[in-house]
Design a protein around this motif. Structure first.
Motif, PDB file in Angstrom:
ATOM      1  N   SER A  37       0.815  -1.216   0.000  1.00  0.00           N
ATOM      2  CA  SER A  37       0.000   0.000   0.000  1.00  0.00           C
ATOM      3  C   SER A  37       0.847   1.264   0.000  1.00  0.00           C
ATOM      4  N   GLU A  38       2.176   1.110   0.197  1.00  0.00           N
ATOM      5  CA  GLU A  38       3.078   2.261   0.185  1.00  0.00           C
ATOM      6  C   GLU A  38       3.854   2.355  -1.121  1.00  0.00           C
ATOM      7  N   VAL A  39       3.333   1.712  -2.169  1.00  0.00           N
ATOM      8  CA  VAL A  39       3.958   1.756  -3.497  1.00  0.00           C
ATOM      9  C   VAL A  39       2.926   2.233  -4.502  1.00  0.00           C
ATOM     10  N   ALA A  40       3.320   3.149  -5.375  1.00  0.00           N
ATOM     11  CA  ALA A  40       2.399   3.653  -6.408  1.00  0.00           C
ATOM     12  C   ALA A  40       3.099   3.705  -7.752  1.00  0.00           C
ATOM     13  N   ILE A  41       2.348   3.361  -8.791  1.00  0.00           N
ATOM     14  CA  ILE A  41       2.792   3.513 -10.181  1.00  0.00           C
ATOM     15  C   ILE A  41       1.893   4.572 -10.800  1.00  0.00           C
ATOM     16  N   LEU A  42       2.478   5.687 -11.201  1.00  0.00           N
ATOM     17  CA  LEU A  42       1.709   6.833 -11.690  1.00  0.00           C
ATOM     18  C   LEU A  42       2.008   7.084 -13.161  1.00  0.00           C
ATOM     19  N   TYR A  43       0.964   7.427 -13.912  1.00  0.00           N
ATOM     20  CA  TYR A  43       1.091   7.641 -15.345  1.00  0.00           C
ATOM     21  C   TYR A  43       0.239   8.841 -15.737  1.00  0.00           C
ATOM     22  N   ARG A  44       0.432   9.304 -16.969  1.00  0.00           N
ATOM     23  CA  ARG A  44      -0.259  10.519 -17.412  1.00  0.00           C
ATOM     24  C   ARG A  44      -1.714  10.267 -17.775  1.00  0.00           C
ATOM     25  N   ILE A  45      -2.002   9.152 -18.449  1.00  0.00           N
ATOM     26  CA  ILE A  45      -3.372   8.861 -18.870  1.00  0.00           C
ATOM     27  C   ILE A  45      -3.745   7.445 -18.436  1.00  0.00           C
ATOM     28  N   ASN A  46      -5.023   7.239 -18.181  1.00  0.00           N
ATOM     29  CA  ASN A  46      -5.484   5.955 -17.650  1.00  0.00           C
ATOM     30  C   ASN A  46      -5.188   4.775 -18.562  1.00  0.00           C
ATOM     31  N   ALA A  47      -5.134   5.030 -19.885  1.00  0.00           N
ATOM     32  CA  ALA A  47      -4.902   3.934 -20.824  1.00  0.00           C
ATOM     33  C   ALA A  47      -3.543   3.277 -20.622  1.00  0.00           C
ATOM     34  N   GLN A  48      -2.617   3.963 -19.936  1.00  0.00           N
ATOM     35  CA  GLN A  48      -1.291   3.391 -19.714  1.00  0.00           C
ATOM     36  C   GLN A  48      -1.288   2.294 -18.657  1.00  0.00           C
ATOM     37  N   SER A  49      -2.381   2.153 -17.916  1.00  0.00           N
ATOM     38  CA  SER A  49      -2.362   1.217 -16.784  1.00  0.00           C
ATOM     39  C   SER A  49      -2.316  -0.241 -17.221  1.00  0.00           C
ATOM     40  N   GLU A  50      -2.808  -0.551 -18.408  1.00  0.00           N
ATOM     41  CA  GLU A  50      -2.986  -1.947 -18.802  1.00  0.00           C
ATOM     42  C   GLU A  50      -1.688  -2.740 -18.723  1.00  0.00           C
ATOM     43  N   ALA A  51      -0.592  -2.183 -19.255  1.00  0.00           N
ATOM     44  CA  ALA A  51       0.676  -2.908 -19.269  1.00  0.00           C
ATOM     45  C   ALA A  51       1.156  -3.193 -17.848  1.00  0.00           C
ATOM     46  N   TYR A  52       0.890  -2.262 -16.930  1.00  0.00           N
ATOM     47  CA  TYR A  52       1.359  -2.428 -15.545  1.00  0.00           C
ATOM     48  C   TYR A  52       0.450  -3.374 -14.769  1.00  0.00           C
ATOM     49  N   GLU A  53      -0.832  -3.367 -15.073  1.00  0.00           N
ATOM     50  CA  GLU A  53      -1.732  -4.347 -14.460  1.00  0.00           C
ATOM     51  C   GLU A  53      -1.284  -5.765 -14.837  1.00  0.00           C
ATOM     52  N   GLN A  54      -0.954  -5.956 -16.116  1.00  0.00           N
ATOM     53  CA  GLN A  54      -0.543  -7.273 -16.585  1.00  0.00           C
ATOM     54  C   GLN A  54       0.785  -7.690 -15.955  1.00  0.00           C
ATOM     55  N   ALA A  55       1.735  -6.759 -15.906  1.00  0.00           N
ATOM     56  CA  ALA A  55       3.054  -7.091 -15.353  1.00  0.00           C
ATOM     57  C   ALA A  55       2.966  -7.424 -13.861  1.00  0.00           C
ATOM     58  N   LEU A  56       2.164  -6.671 -13.114  1.00  0.00           N
ATOM     59  CA  LEU A  56       2.007  -6.949 -11.685  1.00  0.00           C
ATOM     60  C   LEU A  56       1.290  -8.279 -11.464  1.00  0.00           C
ATOM     61  N   ALA A  57       0.270  -8.550 -12.290  1.00  0.00           N
ATOM     62  CA  ALA A  57      -0.459  -9.812 -12.158  1.00  0.00           C
ATOM     63  C   ALA A  57       0.473 -10.990 -12.416  1.00  0.00           C
ATOM     64  N   GLU A  58       1.308 -10.881 -13.456  1.00  0.00           N
ATOM     65  CA  GLU A  58       2.234 -11.961 -13.772  1.00  0.00           C
ATOM     66  C   GLU A  58       3.259 -12.164 -12.667  1.00  0.00           C
ATOM     67  N   ALA A  59       3.577 -11.065 -11.946  1.00  0.00           N
ATOM     68  CA  ALA A  59       4.543 -11.164 -10.850  1.00  0.00           C
ATOM     69  C   ALA A  59       3.875 -11.543  -9.537  1.00  0.00           C
ATOM     70  N   GLY A  60       2.540 -11.744  -9.533  1.00  0.00           N
ATOM     71  CA  GLY A  60       1.827 -12.118  -8.324  1.00  0.00           C
ATOM     72  C   GLY A  60       1.763 -11.013  -7.286  1.00  0.00           C
TER      73      GLY A  60
END
Length: 692
Positions: free
Chosen positions: A360-383
């Motif tokens: 809860s003390e880690v954040a990934i911030l981006y300019r537009i919401n569409a950028q989240s998809e790649a990070y959602e996938q990478a975090l999911a793959e990393a468990g």
């Protein structure tokens, strides 16, 4: 002068504040302006000021109205006031305060029941757009709704919209006259249905106070002291409501930071903050610059980011002074493509989690919401568990709703045990176990229930004798204000959504030209500076660990035609492999481009884009400019994107002036990169040659 040791009925109330915070908290009644940099403890200062004024007998708790811009910030303010022993002071958003007041006064000034609140305006905007002869694509409707919101926040009527849009150079989603017609029809449909939108809450409350003297006198007799947080983000409509609340009085404290003005697109302006002392010459002004949030390394980087801003007004020249022990240097990283960047971020997040940093003390911030998809996938793959800020609301989650039902039932006959034990006992019936599940959706549900226990722990620590009914009342208040507790998981959020929040570790990703700054800001110096402030907001969210990254292409194996953000130049350490300024960016930091007509050095983004200084005459081909806009409109509709995503007006203007004859000449225009040429080059050259 502020008394260094003010008299107060609460000895020690101001202990622990630094000299500037203390001066702001103990300032006499009357106008006070607190210029508070990021991480300087402004909420602490505001709440101690309220507590001091009440304790010293200057004002009763029920006479205080503190307003801010988010329900979370208002909830945080109420929690801190309660910890200081203050009960009864109002801490609300502008809209929540106006809704409460309007509900109270409506029967007297309008009669009957108050109209319902319209939760979403797209349905009515769609009906209005159809009647006005416009399309009803979802993207267009969202843009029209946003434009109506801007107009209302800026106190612009449908009749005034066309002229105002041209004057302030709004990038309207359709012709200004058409937008005005949609706006007019939307208001008619809304009034016929007897519903209010969120902007109406402010408009109607303002009208009631301005037009009904008896109501205004009753309100002003009730509320005597006003505090406004995030004052740099006030809109003309909010300022007018604030003026109606004050009614000529000056018992007003404002807190803000012009360096964090990031909502100009919605009508916000730092002008009321910057001109506060002109309006109130006798105002007490305090500057908070001691940063308690971030390490000196993060603070130094933040100062460099905002220090490069152009034309900063005097009231915005705050320079943060780090107060924390030293920490790690910010990390910069360049990657071949977005998936590689996302995977590297996920790996670094895993390293931090393994080192003991809570998710809860880690954040990934981006300019537009569409950028989240790649990070959602990478975090999911990393468990790695994560939450997308702006997704499903906490109190709308199924397990939370079930828990609330059980807690309300138990509060009717509370067990004779202390609060936290009672809450754990109730939540055990709906799935809270002693040990967390391994992961996945079950772990997410468990984390949500555990966060409810943490609210009980917080309440028990701040309110002696708090019982289950008091706890349920606290949850009800939080649910109404959408002030959720912290849930374990890495936060994914846009930079705008991150405003007002902070984390131990922050990853600022996708820092490439066209994304940061956003493509449609190019050609507008004011828009570029707002993008810089947005980047500054992102940097100042980090307490200790800060990672800044970008990628050179979108897809693996794609053309490496992206450039890192111009905001990063001068920030990277000299030894960093990406520290060299590309030749294509020399105009930003090296040799200055020259006017193609007189040879003078160009200054400003628009001059560079046009290739001429403002003194030299324009050779604009207006017919070509119109044909380019027609082509862009058709292409944008085909791609289902806003027109500025194809080319901004400024870029079309440069094309119509310079009339390039081949791809090489086209790519030489500022703001047109190889990817744009590959996608639109042949079309644009054909339009120039009169073939389309």
């Amino acid at each position: 002068m502020v008394d260094a040791a003010p008299r107060t009925n609460r000895p020690g109330l101001l202990d622990g504040l630094d000299p500037e915070q203390r001066a702001a908290a103990a300032a006499p009644r009357g106008p006070v302006c607190v210029l508070a940099g990021a991480g300087t403890g402004k909420t602490r200062t505001i709440t101690h000021r309220i507590a001091y004024l009440i304790s010293a007998g200057h004002v009763a708790p029920g006479q205080v109205l503190a307003v801010t811009f988010t329900a979370r910030a208002a909830g945080e303010m109420r929690t801190r006031l309660r910890a200081l022993g203050v009960e009864g002071a109002q801490a609300l958003t502008f809209h929540a305060a106006a809704r409460r007041q309007l509900r109270y006064f409506w029967p007297r000034v309008i009669g009957d029941r108050m109209w319902d609140l319209l939760e979403g305006k797209l349905r009515l905007v769609g009906q209005a757009a159809q009647r006005a002869g416009l399309g009803t694509e979802a993207e267009l409707l969202r843009d029209l709704a946003s434009e109506i919101e801007w107009a209302k926040a800026s106190l612009v009527t449908p009749d005034e919209y066309p002229a105002t849009a041209v004057k302030v150079q709004r990038d309207s989603p359709a012709a200004p006259q058409q937008v005005a017609e949609v706006y007019r029809l939307y208001e008619k449909l809304k009034n016929n249905a007897q519903v209010l939108d969120f902007d109406d809450l402010l408009l109607q409350t303002t009208a009631v106070l301005e037009e009904h003297g008896e109501v205004a006198r009753e309100f002003r007799d009730r509320y005597r002291c006003f505090i406004v947080d995030e004052y740099q983000d006030v809109t003309p409509l909010q300022q007018r409501l604030l003026d109606a609340w004050l009614g000529g009085r000056d018992d007003l404290t404002v807190v803000g930071d012009a360096n964090q003005t990031i909502y100009s697109f919605g009508g916000a302006s730092p002008r009321p903050l910057l001109e506060f002392t002109r309006r109130f010459p006798e105002a007490t002004v305090v500057r908070l610059e001691r940063d308690y949030r971030s390490t000196p390394q993060v603070v130094e980087l933040a100062n460099k980011v905002i220090g490069a801003a152009r034309n900063r007004p005097a009231g915005s020249r705050l320079r943060l002074i780090g107060q924390r022990p030293p920490g790690p240097e910010p990390k910069f990283a360049e990657f071949e493509d977005e998936p590689t960047e996302a995977a590297a971020v996920a790996a670094r997040v895993r390293t931090l989690l393994d080192a003991g940093v809570p998710a809860s003390e880690v954040a990934i911030l981006y300019r537009i919401n569409a950028q989240s998809e790649a990070y959602e996938q990478a975090l999911a793959e990393a468990g790695i568990p994560y939450l997308v800020r702006g997704g499903e609301r906490f109190f709308d989650r199924r397990e939370v709703r079930q828990a609330m039902v059980s807690l309300r039932t138990a509060a009717g006959d509370p067990p004779p045990t202390e609060l936290v034990t009672a809450v754990r006992s109730v939540l055990a019936r709906v799935g809270l176990t002693d040990q967390p599940p391994a992961g996945g959706a079950a772990r997410e549900r468990w984390d949500a229930l555990l966060s409810l226990v943490e609210v009980a722990e917080e309440l028990a620590a701040t309110v002696p004798g708090a019982d289950l009914p008091r706890y349920v009342a606290e949850l009800e208040q939080r649910a109404a204000a959408q002030h959720p507790p912290t849930v374990e998981g890495v936060t994914l959020a846009s930079l705008h959504a991150a405003k007002g929040l902070e984390w131990d570790a922050v990853f600022l990703v996708g820092l490439a030209e066209g994304t940061m700054p956003i493509l449609h800001a190019d050609g507008d110096d004011n828009a570029i500076e707002e993008e810089r402030r947005l980047f500054y907001v992102g940097v100042t969210r980090a307490r200790e660990h800060l990672w800044l990254s970008w990628s050179l292409s979108r897809h693996p194996g794609g053309r490496r035609n992206r450039r890192r953000s111009r905001f990063l130049y001068g920030l990277l350490p000299e030894h960093h492999p990406a520290a060299r300024v590309p030749r294509s960016q020399a105009a930003r930091g090296g040799a200055k481009p020259k006017c193609r007509l007189c040879g003078e050095t160009l200054a400003g983004t628009m001059e560079i884009k046009l290739g001429r200084c403002e003194r030299c005459p324009s050779n604009l081909d207006e017919g070509l400019f119109d044909r380019l806009k027609e082509w862009r409109s058709a292409r944008a509709k085909e791609l289902k994107v806003p027109p500025y995503v194809v080319f901004t007006d400024a870029t079309l203007l440069a094309i119509a002036e310079q009339q390039p004859t081949d791809r090489g000449a086209l790519v030489s225009i500022s703001g047109i990169g190889p990817s744009k040429v590959a996608k639109f080059g042949e079309d644009v050259l054909a339009v120039i040659q009169g073939e389309r």
